[in-house]
Design a protein around this motif. Structure first.
Motif, short mmCIF file in Angstrom:
data_model
loop_
_atom_site.label_atom_id
_atom_site.label_comp_id
_atom_site.label_asym_id
_atom_site.label_seq_id
_atom_site.Cartn_x
_atom_site.Cartn_y
_atom_site.Cartn_z
N SER A 1 80.51 -59.19 77.71
CA SER A 1 79.97 -57.87 77.45
C SER A 1 78.94 -57.48 78.51
O SER A 1 78.94 -56.34 78.99
CB SER A 1 79.32 -57.84 76.06
OG SER A 1 78.63 -56.64 75.86
N ARG B 1 82.55 -52.91 72.85
CA ARG B 1 83.52 -53.65 72.03
C ARG B 1 83.24 -55.15 72.07
O ARG B 1 83.19 -55.81 71.03
CB ARG B 1 84.93 -53.36 72.54
CG ARG B 1 86.03 -54.03 71.76
CD ARG B 1 87.39 -53.67 72.32
NE ARG B 1 87.49 -53.81 73.76
CZ ARG B 1 87.75 -54.96 74.39
NH1 ARG B 1 87.91 -56.05 73.70
NH2 ARG B 1 87.84 -54.99 75.70
N ASP C 1 82.70 -48.82 77.40
CA ASP C 1 83.46 -48.99 76.16
C ASP C 1 83.82 -50.45 75.94
O ASP C 1 83.71 -50.96 74.83
CB ASP C 1 84.73 -48.14 76.18
CG ASP C 1 84.43 -46.66 76.12
OD1 ASP C 1 83.38 -46.30 75.54
OD2 ASP C 1 85.23 -45.86 76.63
N ARG D 1 79.95 -55.95 70.18
CA ARG D 1 80.13 -55.99 68.73
C ARG D 1 80.79 -57.28 68.27
O ARG D 1 80.42 -57.86 67.26
CB ARG D 1 80.94 -54.78 68.26
CG ARG D 1 80.17 -53.48 68.24
CD ARG D 1 80.92 -52.40 67.51
NE ARG D 1 82.24 -52.16 68.05
CZ ARG D 1 82.56 -51.17 68.86
NH1 ARG D 1 81.63 -50.32 69.24
NH2 ARG D 1 83.81 -51.02 69.30
#
Length: 140
Positions: free
Chosen positions: A92, A106, A102, A109
């Motif tokens: 990430s 994702r 984006d 998370r």
């Protein structure tokens, strides 16, 4: 000898794709013009701009990667899950640095989810271990 300051790249219809999805016309140097958008691209552009402006609170800034949470979860005894959470957190962070916001959201998370699951399962394992070891000593 004088060098010409114009070039031509005219194929069918005076426009050509330059390999990046942008069309250009043949004109003099310094005056490249974008070709008009096709009706399908125009509708997609309108749709994208309308959805971008219709959101109430767009997220600003760099997305969170939850690296500290992932590192903290590595102290729990659920090794495969917390290591995978750490890997997702690092992925990430790398995606955010490369500009893929984006993908960074994702992956962040997923790193958060795996870290929380790891800490919950680790807490359960530690409590079970302590309770079983205390119960085992009481029976002797």
């Amino acid at each position: 000898l004088r060098a010409s300051k114009s070039f031509t790249a005219a194929l069918a219809g005076e426009t050509e794709r330059n390999g990046h999805g942008l069309a250009y016309k043949s004109v003099s140097v310094g005056h490249l013009e974008a070709a008009p958008l096709s009706p399908s691209r125009l509708s997609l552009a309108r749709r994208a701009s309308s959805t971008a402006t219709s959101t109430a609170a767009p997220e600003q800034g760099r997305p969170r990667d939850y690296l500290v949470l992932a590192i903290f979860s590595c102290f729990c005894p659920v090794w495969p899950i917390n290591v995978v959470g750490l890997v997702f957190s690092i992925m990430s962070r790398n995606s955010g640095q490369q500009g893929d916001l984006d993908g960074a959201r994702r992956l962040g998370r997923m790193a958060r989810l795996l870290s929380i699951v790891s800490m919950i399962l680790g807490t359960i394992i530690i409590v079970l271990y302590i309770s079983l070891s205390v119960r085992g000593k009481d029976s002797f």
